[in-house]
Scaffold this active site. Structure first.
Site, PDB file in Angstrom:
ATOM      1  N   SER A  18       0.585  -1.229  -0.067  1.00  0.00           N
ATOM      2  CA  SER A  18      -0.161   0.128  -0.508  1.00  0.00           C
ATOM      3  C   SER A  18       1.452   1.271   0.165  1.00  0.00           C
ATOM      4  CB  SER A  18      -1.198  -0.057   1.184  1.00  0.00           C
ATOM      5  OG  SER A  18      -0.063  -0.003   2.127  1.00  0.00           O
ATOM      6  N   ASN A  19       2.079   1.236   0.871  1.00  0.00           N
ATOM      7  CA  ASN A  19       2.841   2.383   0.614  1.00  0.00           C
ATOM      8  C   ASN A  19       3.807   2.440  -1.328  1.00  0.00           C
ATOM      9  OD1 ASN A  19       3.558   3.878   3.058  1.00  0.00           O
ATOM     10  ND2 ASN A  19       3.201   1.053   3.885  1.00  0.00           N
ATOM     11  N   ILE A 100      15.475  -9.674   6.286  1.00  0.00           N
ATOM     12  CA  ILE A 100      16.762  -9.026   6.910  1.00  0.00           C
ATOM     13  C   ILE A 100      17.563  -9.185   5.871  1.00  0.00           C
ATOM     14  CG2 ILE A 100      18.473  -8.986   8.808  1.00  0.00           C
ATOM     15  CD1 ILE A 100      16.433  -9.873  10.215  1.00  0.00           C
ATOM     16  N   LEU A 101      18.758  -7.988   5.775  1.00  0.00           N
ATOM     17  CA  LEU A 101      19.649  -8.185   4.404  1.00  0.00           C
ATOM     18  C   LEU A 101      20.825  -7.688   5.339  1.00  0.00           C
ATOM     19  CD1 LEU A 101      18.130  -4.453   2.861  1.00  0.00           C
ATOM     20  CD2 LEU A 101      18.317  -6.788   1.649  1.00  0.00           C
ATOM     21  N   ASN A 119      14.059   3.096   4.855  1.00  0.00           N
ATOM     22  CA  ASN A 119      13.871   2.021   5.220  1.00  0.00           C
ATOM     23  C   ASN A 119      12.490   2.772   5.411  1.00  0.00           C
ATOM     24  OD1 ASN A 119      12.299  -0.578   6.017  1.00  0.00           O
ATOM     25  ND2 ASN A 119      13.598  -0.055   8.391  1.00  0.00           N
ATOM     26  N   HIS A 121       9.681   1.957   8.826  1.00  0.00           N
ATOM     27  CA  HIS A 121       9.476   1.616   9.778  1.00  0.00           C
ATOM     28  C   HIS A 121       8.276   1.854  10.928  1.00  0.00           C
ATOM     29  CE1 HIS A 121      10.835  -1.748  13.290  1.00  0.00           C
ATOM     30  NE2 HIS A 121      10.333  -0.921  14.434  1.00  0.00           N
ATOM     31  N   SER A 148       8.804   5.859  11.368  1.00  0.00           N
ATOM     32  CA  SER A 148       9.640   6.527  11.257  1.00  0.00           C
ATOM     33  C   SER A 148      10.261   5.874   9.605  1.00  0.00           C
ATOM     34  CB  SER A 148      10.974   6.223  12.013  1.00  0.00           C
ATOM     35  OG  SER A 148      10.398   6.435  13.243  1.00  0.00           O
ATOM     36  N   THR A 153      21.246   1.226   7.389  1.00  0.00           N
ATOM     37  CA  THR A 153      23.267   0.561   7.614  1.00  0.00           C
ATOM     38  C   THR A 153      23.171  -1.215   7.871  1.00  0.00           C
ATOM     39  OG1 THR A 153      22.797   1.339  10.268  1.00  0.00           O
ATOM     40  CG2 THR A 153      23.254   2.885   8.567  1.00  0.00           C
ATOM     41  N   LEU A 156      20.303  -3.493  12.473  1.00  0.00           N
ATOM     42  CA  LEU A 156      18.872  -3.881  12.161  1.00  0.00           C
ATOM     43  C   LEU A 156      18.226  -2.100  12.813  1.00  0.00           C
ATOM     44  CD1 LEU A 156      16.854  -4.966  10.566  1.00  0.00           C
ATOM     45  CD2 LEU A 156      16.379  -5.835  12.994  1.00  0.00           C
ATOM     46  N   ASP A 157      17.596  -1.382  11.749  1.00  0.00           N
ATOM     47  CA  ASP A 157      16.654   0.145  11.814  1.00  0.00           C
ATOM     48  C   ASP A 157      17.212   1.100  12.308  1.00  0.00           C
ATOM     49  OD1 ASP A 157      14.691  -1.843  11.440  1.00  0.00           O
ATOM     50  OD2 ASP A 157      13.800  -2.450  12.690  1.00  0.00           O
ATOM     51  N   GLU A 186       2.382   6.769   7.485  1.00  0.00           N
ATOM     52  CA  GLU A 186       3.659   6.286   6.401  1.00  0.00           C
ATOM     53  C   GLU A 186       2.793   7.254   5.178  1.00  0.00           C
ATOM     54  OE1 GLU A 186       4.785   2.326   8.466  1.00  0.00           O
ATOM     55  OE2 GLU A 186       3.409   2.109   7.000  1.00  0.00           O
TER      56      GLU A 186
HETATM   57  C1  GRF Z   1       4.449  -0.584   6.987  1.00  0.00           C
HETATM   58  O1  GRF Z   1       3.369  -0.510   8.419  1.00  0.00           O
HETATM   59  C2  GRF Z   1       5.991  -0.496   7.165  1.00  0.00           C
HETATM   60  O2  GRF Z   1       5.994   0.150   8.331  1.00  0.00           O
HETATM   61  C3  GRF Z   1       6.385  -2.068   7.554  1.00  0.00           C
HETATM   62  O3  GRF Z   1       5.380  -3.235   6.352  1.00  0.00           O
HETATM   63  C4  GRF Z   1       4.252  -2.420   6.645  1.00  0.00           C
HETATM   64  C5  GRF Z   1       4.215  -2.200   4.824  1.00  0.00           C
HETATM   65  O4  GRF Z   1       2.882  -2.354   4.447  1.00  0.00           O
HETATM   66  N1  GRF Z   1       8.158  -2.055   7.025  1.00  0.00           N
HETATM   67  P1  GRF Z   1       2.689  -1.650   2.878  1.00  0.00           P
HETATM   68  O5  GRF Z   1       3.303  -3.156   2.251  1.00  0.00           O
HETATM   69  O6  GRF Z   1       3.126  -0.570   1.846  1.00  0.00           O
HETATM   70  O7  GRF Z   1       1.464  -2.481   2.571  1.00  0.00           O
END
Ligand code: GRF
Length: 216
Positions: A18-19, A100-101, A119, A121, A148, A153, A156-157, A186
């Site tokens: 969705s993002n 995890i990368l 990223n 988060h 955020s 880096t 992680l996060d 987001e």
């Molecule tokens: C988001 O809440 C993001 O913060 C987290 O995973 C979710 C991804 O949602 N890392 P979508 O796939 O963009 O709907």
């Protein structure tokens, strides 16, 4: 400083996307000075892939190898780097990417692609790195929560936080309501942050204090 127009971005996803959709929508109406040159998924059934294809964006899926086994991390990362190499990527964006990368990919993006990586988060970092952030916020009794965008880096996060959006936790909030409310934040925070990067408002080589959006 990046300051490119359009900024060529690659988005890594694992699920719904969705993002990603918000980035696609804003790109398509000219609201965001980006060109999404690739979407990479580590899951073949990620709905994000459908969203990318509907927008005619090149997709790469590195899920199972020809033997039907999930790609080991190093193999996934090498394939992803190879896919991105010819595309002239300016910025790599992790948006709901759940694998995890390792330093192979993280350093590869920096050294081989010469691009920064960010990223998204779902917490107010440095609080609540990792998973299940909404549950943990409620358990602790925090009055504020949010999301955020940070530089990636090898920790992680833990890379420098560039921007945050903050909400007040309500007495009736549950993990599900917080998840929805954070998602809404987001959808504002990620495109705005990318826009700031593209226009040089955020200088990734010398980012200062995070830009914070307060909401309620
Ligand atoms: C988001 O809440 C993001 O913060 C987290 O995973 C979710 C991804 O949602 N890392 P979508 O796939 O963009 O709907």
């Amino acid at each position: 400083m990046l300051m490119k127009n359009p900024l060529k971005i690659a988005v890594l996803v694992s699920g719904n996307g969705s993002n990603l959709q918000v980035l696609i929508d804003q790109m398509q109406v000219g609201k965001l000075p980006i060109e999404i040159v690739a979407v990479i998924s580590n899951k073949a059934d990620a709905y994000a892939l459908t969203r990318a294809k509907q927008a005619s964006i090149t997709t790469f899926v590195m899920d199972k190898n020809p033997q039907g086994k999930t790609y080991p991390r190093a193999e996934f990362e090498r394939l992803a780097l190879n896919a991105l190499q010819p595309l002239g990527v300016d910025l790599v964006v992790l948006a709901g990417f759940m694998k995890i990368l390792t330093p192979l990919f993280i350093n590869g993006v920096q050294d081989e692609l010469n691009a920064p990586m960010i990223n998204l988060h779902p917490s107010l970092l440095p609080a609540y790195k990792g998973l299940h952030t909404h549950e943990r916020v409620l358990k602790t009794g925090d009055r504020r929560h949010g999301c955020s965008v940070h530089l990636v880096t090898t920790q992680l996060d833990a890379g420098q936080v560039l921007s945050q959006a903050v909400l007040d936790v309500g007495a009736s909030d549950t993990p599900a309501t917080l998840q929805n409310r954070v998602h809404e934040l987001e959808y504002m925070l990620l495109p705005r942050t990318i826009d700031f990067i593209a226009r040089g408002v955020i200088d990734l080589t010398n980012a200062g204090e995070p830009i914070v959006f307060m909401t309620n």
